[in-house]
Design a protein around this motif. Structure first.
Motif, PDB file in Angstrom:
ATOM      1  N   VAL A   9       0.848  -1.188   0.000  1.00  0.00           N
ATOM      2  CA  VAL A   9       0.000   0.000   0.000  1.00  0.00           C
ATOM      3  C   VAL A   9       0.883   1.238   0.000  1.00  0.00           C
ATOM      4  N   PRO A  10       0.337   2.366  -0.420  1.00  0.00           N
ATOM      5  CA  PRO A  10       1.145   3.579  -0.571  1.00  0.00           C
ATOM      6  C   PRO A  10       1.973   3.893   0.669  1.00  0.00           C
ATOM      7  N   ASP A  11       3.166   4.394   0.449  1.00  0.00           N
ATOM      8  CA  ASP A  11       4.133   4.638   1.502  1.00  0.00           C
ATOM      9  C   ASP A  11       4.151   6.126   1.850  1.00  0.00           C
ATOM     10  N   ALA A  12       3.912   6.415   3.099  1.00  0.00           N
ATOM     11  CA  ALA A  12       3.840   7.815   3.516  1.00  0.00           C
ATOM     12  C   ALA A  12       5.185   8.510   3.383  1.00  0.00           C
ATOM     13  N   HIS A  13       6.255   7.724   3.275  1.00  0.00           N
ATOM     14  CA  HIS A  13       7.575   8.345   3.192  1.00  0.00           C
ATOM     15  C   HIS A  13       8.111   8.392   1.766  1.00  0.00           C
ATOM     16  N   ALA A  14       7.269   8.114   0.827  1.00  0.00           N
ATOM     17  CA  ALA A  14       7.706   8.201  -0.563  1.00  0.00           C
ATOM     18  C   ALA A  14       8.131   9.634  -0.849  1.00  0.00           C
ATOM     19  N   PRO A  15       9.090   9.817  -1.770  1.00  0.00           N
ATOM     20  CA  PRO A  15       9.543  11.174  -2.062  1.00  0.00           C
ATOM     21  C   PRO A  15       8.381  12.066  -2.491  1.00  0.00           C
ATOM     22  N   ASP A  16       7.450  11.457  -3.182  1.00  0.00           N
ATOM     23  CA  ASP A  16       6.293  12.198  -3.636  1.00  0.00           C
ATOM     24  C   ASP A  16       5.088  11.516  -2.994  1.00  0.00           C
ATOM     25  N   PRO A  17       4.691  11.977  -1.806  1.00  0.00           N
ATOM     26  CA  PRO A  17       3.757  11.174  -1.028  1.00  0.00           C
ATOM     27  C   PRO A  17       2.426  10.954  -1.746  1.00  0.00           C
ATOM     28  N   PRO A  18       1.843   9.782  -1.554  1.00  0.00           N
ATOM     29  CA  PRO A  18       0.587   9.489  -2.205  1.00  0.00           C
ATOM     30  C   PRO A  18      -0.542  10.276  -1.550  1.00  0.00           C
ATOM     31  N   GLY A  19      -1.700  10.177  -2.132  1.00  0.00           N
ATOM     32  CA  GLY A  19      -2.839  10.875  -1.557  1.00  0.00           C
ATOM     33  C   GLY A  19      -3.100  12.138  -2.332  1.00  0.00           C
ATOM     34  N   THR A  20      -4.379  12.485  -2.404  1.00  0.00           N
ATOM     35  CA  THR A  20      -4.780  13.653  -3.150  1.00  0.00           C
ATOM     36  C   THR A  20      -5.058  14.773  -2.175  1.00  0.00           C
ATOM     37  N   HIS A  21      -4.630  15.961  -2.545  1.00  0.00           N
ATOM     38  CA  HIS A  21      -4.789  17.071  -1.608  1.00  0.00           C
ATOM     39  C   HIS A  21      -6.000  17.939  -1.942  1.00  0.00           C
ATOM     40  N   LEU A  22      -6.575  18.490  -0.877  1.00  0.00           N
ATOM     41  CA  LEU A  22      -7.691  19.407  -1.011  1.00  0.00           C
ATOM     42  C   LEU A  22      -7.379  20.587  -0.107  1.00  0.00           C
ATOM     43  N   LEU A  23      -7.252  21.761  -0.699  1.00  0.00           N
ATOM     44  CA  LEU A  23      -6.917  22.938   0.102  1.00  0.00           C
ATOM     45  C   LEU A  23      -8.208  23.655   0.481  1.00  0.00           C
ATOM     46  N   VAL A  24      -8.424  23.795   1.788  1.00  0.00           N
ATOM     47  CA  VAL A  24      -9.677  24.359   2.283  1.00  0.00           C
ATOM     48  C   VAL A  24      -9.398  25.626   3.074  1.00  0.00           C
ATOM     49  N   LEU A  25     -10.143  26.688   2.793  1.00  0.00           N
ATOM     50  CA  LEU A  25     -10.009  27.934   3.553  1.00  0.00           C
ATOM     51  C   LEU A  25     -11.338  28.247   4.234  1.00  0.00           C
ATOM     52  N   ALA A  26     -11.293  28.469   5.534  1.00  0.00           N
ATOM     53  CA  ALA A  26     -12.517  28.819   6.258  1.00  0.00           C
ATOM     54  C   ALA A  26     -12.940  30.227   5.862  1.00  0.00           C
ATOM     55  N   ASP A  27     -14.258  30.456   5.750  1.00  0.00           N
ATOM     56  CA  ASP A  27     -14.700  31.783   5.308  1.00  0.00           C
ATOM     57  C   ASP A  27     -15.060  32.688   6.467  1.00  0.00           C
ATOM     58  N   GLY A  28     -14.709  32.284   7.678  1.00  0.00           N
ATOM     59  CA  GLY A  28     -15.028  33.099   8.835  1.00  0.00           C
ATOM     60  C   GLY A  28     -15.111  32.209  10.053  1.00  0.00           C
ATOM     61  N   VAL A  29     -15.650  32.760  11.147  1.00  0.00           N
ATOM     62  CA  VAL A  29     -15.679  32.003  12.392  1.00  0.00           C
ATOM     63  C   VAL A  29     -16.468  30.705  12.226  1.00  0.00           C
ATOM     64  N   GLU A  30     -17.592  30.785  11.534  1.00  0.00           N
ATOM     65  CA  GLU A  30     -18.417  29.587  11.394  1.00  0.00           C
ATOM     66  C   GLU A  30     -17.698  28.524  10.558  1.00  0.00           C
ATOM     67  N   GLY A  31     -17.114  28.991   9.465  1.00  0.00           N
ATOM     68  CA  GLY A  31     -16.371  28.058   8.620  1.00  0.00           C
ATOM     69  C   GLY A  31     -15.208  27.436   9.369  1.00  0.00           C
ATOM     70  N   TYR A  32     -14.578  28.247  10.210  1.00  0.00           N
ATOM     71  CA  TYR A  32     -13.467  27.750  11.007  1.00  0.00           C
ATOM     72  C   TYR A  32     -13.931  26.603  11.902  1.00  0.00           C
ATOM     73  N   GLY A  33     -15.051  26.816  12.576  1.00  0.00           N
ATOM     74  CA  GLY A  33     -15.580  25.783  13.465  1.00  0.00           C
ATOM     75  C   GLY A  33     -15.901  24.513  12.700  1.00  0.00           C
ATOM     76  N   LYS A  34     -16.503  24.675  11.527  1.00  0.00           N
ATOM     77  CA  LYS A  34     -16.872  23.492  10.745  1.00  0.00           C
ATOM     78  C   LYS A  34     -15.625  22.772  10.237  1.00  0.00           C
ATOM     79  N   LEU A  35     -14.645  23.551   9.818  1.00  0.00           N
ATOM     80  CA  LEU A  35     -13.415  22.928   9.314  1.00  0.00           C
ATOM     81  C   LEU A  35     -12.690  22.198  10.443  1.00  0.00           C
ATOM     82  N   SER A  36     -12.669  22.844  11.624  1.00  0.00           N
ATOM     83  CA  SER A  36     -12.029  22.209  12.766  1.00  0.00           C
ATOM     84  C   SER A  36     -12.714  20.885  13.084  1.00  0.00           C
ATOM     85  N   ARG A  37     -14.037  20.907  13.022  1.00  0.00           N
ATOM     86  CA  ARG A  37     -14.803  19.698  13.298  1.00  0.00           C
ATOM     87  C   ARG A  37     -14.485  18.614  12.266  1.00  0.00           C
ATOM     88  N   ALA A  38     -14.467  19.031  10.989  1.00  0.00           N
ATOM     89  CA  ALA A  38     -14.199  18.060   9.926  1.00  0.00           C
ATOM     90  C   ALA A  38     -12.804  17.457  10.079  1.00  0.00           C
TER      91      ALA A  38
END
Lengths: 134, 1040
Positions: B172-201
């Motif tokens: 299975v994919p190796d976390a220490h590979a030079p180019d680590p596996p897994g797909t990235h999703l960049l998320v920005l909270a849109d304010g206090v509420e978004g922050y809370g939801k992101l923290s929860r997620a």
């Protein structure tokens, strides 16, 4: 002696033997005092002591001075190592599990300190681990 | 709490306390060194927890660097916000401290800066503090690594490339590979509420997986976050970037994004590091965005603040992938492009894509908010029903509990007519405290602590409140502390006063071997979403820095070890560099040291704080993400104690104290083997015990066993309980050892006269011979000389202790001088008094804490003196703890005439225990040495310590327990073969260790050498085989 070494290896505790007691004859020959004998030595004279290093401490407020605790078969010995001395003998100071220390004896109000002038490694059977603190 | 050592030398404090004029050098102290993260080095804090002498460090406030140049006016800058930025809290995937990033962003005049570390909010508090100081708007987000095969709500089926990879590599994919596996999703909270939801997620994803391997599914994230966050298509590891060359796949992949997060919330991210393919990819992505009808933003996928840090960033990349720089080179970017760039620079780079830079600025503006989150409160405490089936309020319940406890401690409330006495004073104090607790609305807080202590009591776990809580009669009444605040005359306001913000600190020491039970009780009682342990950020220290950087530069492991041993553990990398330069030899290559210097203090990974637990009324996971700790069943915040304090999370310290375990074991051993009960709370005072302390015969005794303490005991000559309170406060790491004698000791030994600066000080300083030792005395001084109220005096103490509140301090100073003037204290005397108080403010120890600890000092001394064998066994069982190693403890017991036996298979338990020993076993009368135990009247020599099987190398407590249980159930072992058959978990190395330790010597009359031979032969005898048929055994003709 073999049993004491085995004890130290297997459990870290040797009720009957202490590593220094097996080299005491040699230590006696070069004039090394035990912690008990220190009470009879003259203050402000230069003495030799030897033991297993139990602690290395360098508190922040002590301006670089390091405190070593040695233990021989009779008890504990406090050694004060100045910055310069530490530096001069730092390989021994930092790594030796046991050492012979030459230093000036300080005694005041029931406390004995050896202010170190020279540190030499003491080769010894049986491994002990010191606790080093900031 | 103000338990920090001040930044100025002890010699000056000593001089000031001794009444000598302060030296002229006092003004220099403001020029403290500033670390790379813009903070002064942390000061050691008493609040560390656990046994001394390990003190933790407290983070210092951020200081804006003096030379910070900003753009002259807004007209000069192109508005731009960096929305994709990793700090070194991306653990090995970012090179800069959050503070460095904030400073650089301010210098460049960015509209806002987002911090987007991997899967968490690890660095947000530091970042927010620094950004606030430099006036930079902040955006909070995270780059989430989606779990492979859980893309787009497709369930657990693995994606095709993953399957291919699996087939190709067989794993299975190796976390220490030079180019680590897994797909990235960049998320920005849109304010206090978004922050809370992101923290929860983030929390839910972490809790769904295990430590270091969270599980994030795209569908879950979309469901939890949709509408409250912006998502960026992200770095090379995102589906969008991966699919640029496959238009069909790209079209399929982006539908769930838009459905999940919203057309206007998906932003296609363009970045340009100057790689050959960057432009082509950006072109493709831009076109894709146009087709899809979503916006484009420019970012720079930042991994370090300035180009100079690229070297470090690549070295860290090598460490992360566990390869040398040479091996990982092909995966590393070709240029130093991933630094923060200004709007002007980005504008030039992204001129081809109109609107991308402007949109980045707009999103940054819209998403920025201040991390002054509403601190969650404590949960409502479940109260029982009162009269008329209405549940009691928290305050009513606390009153009820206090009433019952107070009656037990002090006796019933006196009636109106009878008065005087401690009793009425106690009840008056309790009522006054309760009124204040009600006014400040802290009843729930007290009930939580009371509930914990009650749990300990029910479960027979030793515990004791430490710190300033012992100033409170209510805490004493409800059983949290052991010190009677009323009869000791302690000031409640040191603990709780109306001017304080935030709840008081109640720290509880719990016997260390059973602390886990209490922690699990808290989880159970308040729930995993409402409570979590506080993290401890493990940072690079000199040695680990040298080791890892040597590794990155491709040196052999042996070489890495050798070098890291060369490093002075006390001085940091800079000191080692200096030493090498002085001696003009380069043992460690300069390249290694330079990198090590750069990486020093950077976070390496997350650990667990020794005792802090946060409990909140709303899910704490919405304030700070929670993840699994390395230890079983521990869920941990992503913030450390300083972060929690800064955001106002209510923290309870449940500290493990080895000595409480040792005392418990000792009490149990004495009950079992000597047939009497020791009640720790009511141990009688005994002159002989104090005589022992005067001899500095204190190896193993709580707190006063260290060398510094041993050195003062013969000078201090403690003779009563209060002397121990002083002794505990007198010695803190350092000062006395620095060479000068404490003025208190000089006075105590009559070498100096006891004088007072003013007769009004006699009340506060009388009991310590005119030398202030405790924080409470400082408060009492202000009350006596200037007519402060107790609450004001606590404010003064705090203001003096911190450098932050200069204005408030000025007001209080005027108030102090005015008050002194009405008492006729003016001029030089007033100045000197003020100076003394200020010198002392940060240095003093809370008396209440000293009192709490002194109880343990006395209890352990008493047991050491009267029951040296039980004391020794108990200490051995409570290891690791204290100052001395087991070997020294045993030697000390031997010196006091205690016979100590090595472990024996049929005599030892898992831990150390006591056994009757025949008198004169080695001709040496037991108990004859200085211990004086035999003077106690009981014949003490008849008990010997028997070391436990668990002390043998490689056995461990579980296996030892197993051996003990098997022996108890099935009778004594008859030979080594019997042992091997009945405890099949024992392997050869363990058997050999047992043999070496001599556990077969007494029971089977085998000496150690014979025993090692024998176990080698018998190890083949297993439950599945017939007894006595092991081939080697037969050949040797050995019957075991």
């Amino acid at each position: 002696m073999e049993e004491a070494v085995a004890d130290l290896w297997a459990t870290g505790v040797s009720p009957e033997g202490h590593p220094t007691q097996f080299v005491r004859k040699e230590l006696d020959a070069i004039g090394v005092l035990t912690s008990v004998q220190l009470w009879n030595a003259e203050p402000d004279t230069v003495v030799h002591v030897a033991g297993v290093v139990t602690h290395r401490q360098r508190p922040q407020t002590a301006q670089g001075v390091t405190f070593l605790n040695l233990e021989d078969e009779t008890g504990l010995i406090n050694v004060v190592v100045s910055k310069g001395c530490w530096h001069r003998f730092r390989k021994v100071a930092r790594e030796a599990p046991a050492m012979v220390v030459r230093g000036r004896l300080e005694r005041a109000e029931g406390v004995i300190n050896i202010v170190a002038e020279r540190l030499d490694p003491l080769p010894m059977a049986g491994k002990t681990q010191s606790r080093d603190f900031r | 709490m103000g338990f920090n050592n001040p930044s100025w030398p002890w010699s000056e404090l000593e001089a000031t306390l001794s009444g000598q004029p302060p030296s002229s050098g006092q003004q220099q102290h403001s020029t403290e060194p500033i670390n790379r993260d813009g903070r002064a080095p942390g000061s050691p804090s008493w609040n560390a927890g656990g046994d001394s002498p390990a003190w933790s460090r407290k983070r210092q406030p951020f200081k804006t660097p003096d030379g910070l140049q900003r753009p002259a006016s807004d007209a000069d800058v192109v508005p731009y916000a960096e929305l994709h930025c990793h700090s070194n809290f991306s653990f090995l995937d970012g090179a800069s401290h959050p503070e460095e990033l904030a400073i650089e962003a301010a210098r460049l005049g960015l509209t806002a800066l987002a911090i987007t570390d991997h899967n968490g909010f690890y660095g947000v508090v530091r970042f927010a503090e620094a950004a606030k100081a430099v006036g930079l708007p902040t955006v909070f987000g995270a780059e989430i690594t989606l779990t492979d095969g859980l893309l787009a709500g497709l369930g657990v089926a693995r994606s095709e490339p993953d399957t291919d990879r699996q087939v190709a590599t067989g794993r299975v994919p190796d976390a220490h590979a030079p180019d680590p596996p897994g797909t990235h999703l960049l998320v920005l909270a849109d304010g206090v509420e978004g922050y809370g939801k992101l923290s929860r997620a983030l929390s839910l994803g972490h809790l769904a997986g295990e430590k270091g391997a969270p599980q994030f599914a795209f569908a879950d994230l979309a469901e939890m976050l949709g509408g409250h966050v912006w998502v960026l298509t992200g770095c090379p590891s995102s589906t969008w970037a991966q699919h640029v060359s496959q238009p069909e796949a790209a079209r399929r992949a982006r539908r769930p994004w838009i459905e999940g997060f919203g057309q206007d919330r998906v932003l296609v991210e363009l970045w340009d590091h100057g790689d050959p393919l960057d432009s082509a990819r950006n072109d493709a992505l831009y076109e894709l965005a146009q087709q899809t009808g979503v916006g484009c933003v420019a970012t720079n996928n930042v991994h370090y603040a300035t180009p100079a840090q690229r070297k470090l960033a690549t070295a860290l990349a090598a460490v992360r992938s566990r390869r040398s720089l040479a091996d990982v080179d092909a995966w590393l970017p070709g240029s130093a492009g991933a630094h923060l760039r200004s709007g002007t620079e980005q504008q030039a780079r992204f001129a081809r894509y109109p609107g991308a830079v402007e949109r980045a600025a707009a999103v940054g503006r819209a998403a920025a908010f201040d991390l002054a989150l509403v601190a969650p409160k404590l949960p409502p405490f479940p109260c029982p029903a009162g009269a008329g089936d209405q549940p009691l309020t928290e305050m009513q319940y606390l009153r009820q509990v206090t009433e019952a406890g107070g009656t037990k401690r002090y006796g019933a409330r006196p009636t109106q007519s009878e008065d005087l006495s401690l009793r009425s004073r106690a009840w008056q104090t309790i009522d006054r405290e309760l009124a204040l607790i009600e006014q400040l609305d802290f009843a729930g807080y007290f009930l939580v602590v009371w509930d914990l202590v009650e749990f300990c009591r029910r479960s027979d776990i030793y515990c004791q409140g430490r710190g300033s809580a012992a100033n409170s009669a209510v805490c004493y009444a409800i059983g949290v502390t052991a010190a009677d605040a009323v009869s000791l005359g302690l000031l409640f306001e040191r603990f709780l006063s109306p001017e304080r913000d935030g709840p008081p600190d109640i720290d509880i020491d719990i016997e260390s071997d059973r602390r886990e039970e209490v922690i699990q009780y808290v989880y159970e009682r308040y729930g995993r979403h409402h409570t979590a342990q506080v993290a401890n950020v493990i940072t690079y220290r000199a040695r680990s820095a040298v080791r890892d950087m040597a590794k990155a530069l491709g040196y052999e492991p042996g070489q890495q070890d050798a070098w890291s041993k060369q490093v002075d553990g006390w001085g940091g990398v800079a000191v080692t560099m200096e030493q090498q330069e002085q001696e003009q030899r380069a043992i460690i290559p300069k390249t290694v040291l330079e990198l090590a210097l750069e990486v020093e203090d950077a976070p390496r990974h997350l650990g667990i704080h020794s005792g802090g637990m946060v409990i909140a009324d709303r899910p704490v996971i919405e304030v700070c993400p929670v993840e699994w700790g390395r230890m079983d069943k521990r869920s941990v915040l992503q913030w450390d104690k300083d972060d929690c304090a800064a955001t106002g999370l209510v923290k309870f310290d449940l500290l493990g104290l080895g000595m409480l375990s040792a005392l418990h074991y000792a009490v149990d051993l004495v009950r079992e083997h000597r047939g009497y009960e020791i009640d720790i709370a009511t141990i009688p005072q005994d002159d002989d015990v104090y005589a022992m302390l005067c001899r500095a015969d204190t190896v193993g005794v709580f707190q006063i066993e260290s060398r510094a303490q041993m050195a003062t005991l013969p000078r201090l000559k403690p003779r009563r309980f209060y002397d121990l309170v002083v002794e505990v406060a007198l010695i803190r790491p350092g000062p006395i050892q620095g060479g000068s004698v404490h003025p208190y000791i000089r006075r105590r030994n009559g070498q100096e006269q006891v004088t007072y600066l003013h007769p009004l000080l006699e009340n506060s300083l009388g009991k310590t011979l005119g030398i202030p030792l405790f924080q409470e005395q400082l408060m009492q001084m202000a009350i006596d000389v200037a007519g402060f109220t107790p609450a004001e005096s606590d404010e003064l103490r705090q203001a003096m202790g911190s450098k932050r509140s200069a204005r408030r301090m000025e007001q209080l100073k005027q108030r102090l001088y005015a008050g002194m003037a009405t008492n006729g204290i003016v001029g030089d005397v007033a100045d000197e008094l003020y100076l003394k108080m200020k010198a002392f403010a940060n240095y003093g120890f809370p008396e209440s804490h000293s009192v709490s600890f002194a109880y343990l000092v006395y209890a352990s001394s008493w047991i050491k003196y009267h029951e040296p064998a039980a004391f020794c066994a108990a200490l051995l069982n409570a290891q690791p703890m204290g100052f001395w190693s087991p070997h020294t403890l045993v030697r000390d017991a031997r010196r006091h005439g205690v016979v100590v036996h090595t472990p024996d298979l049929n005599a030892s338990l898992a831990g150390a225990t006591l056994e009757l020993c025949p008198p004169n076993v080695d001709g040496e009368p037991a108990g004859a040495l200085q211990g004086g135990a035999s003077q106690g009247g009981v014949s003490q020599g008849s008990l010997a310590v028997r070391l436990g099987l668990g002390s043998v190398r490689g056995i461990g407590s579980e296996l030892a327990k197993q051996i003990e249980t098997v022996r108890k159930e099935g009778g004594l072992f008859t030979d080594t073969e019997d042992l091997v058959r009945r405890v099949p978990d024992l392997q050869l190395p363990q058997l050999e260790a047992l043999a070496t330790a001599g556990v077969f010597s007494e029971c089977f009359a085998l000496n150690r050498r014979e025993a090692i031979w024998t176990v080698g032969a018998t190890v083949q005898s297993r439950p599945g085989r017939l007894e006595g048929t092991s081939p080697v055994m037969q050949r040797l003709g050995c019957q075991g």
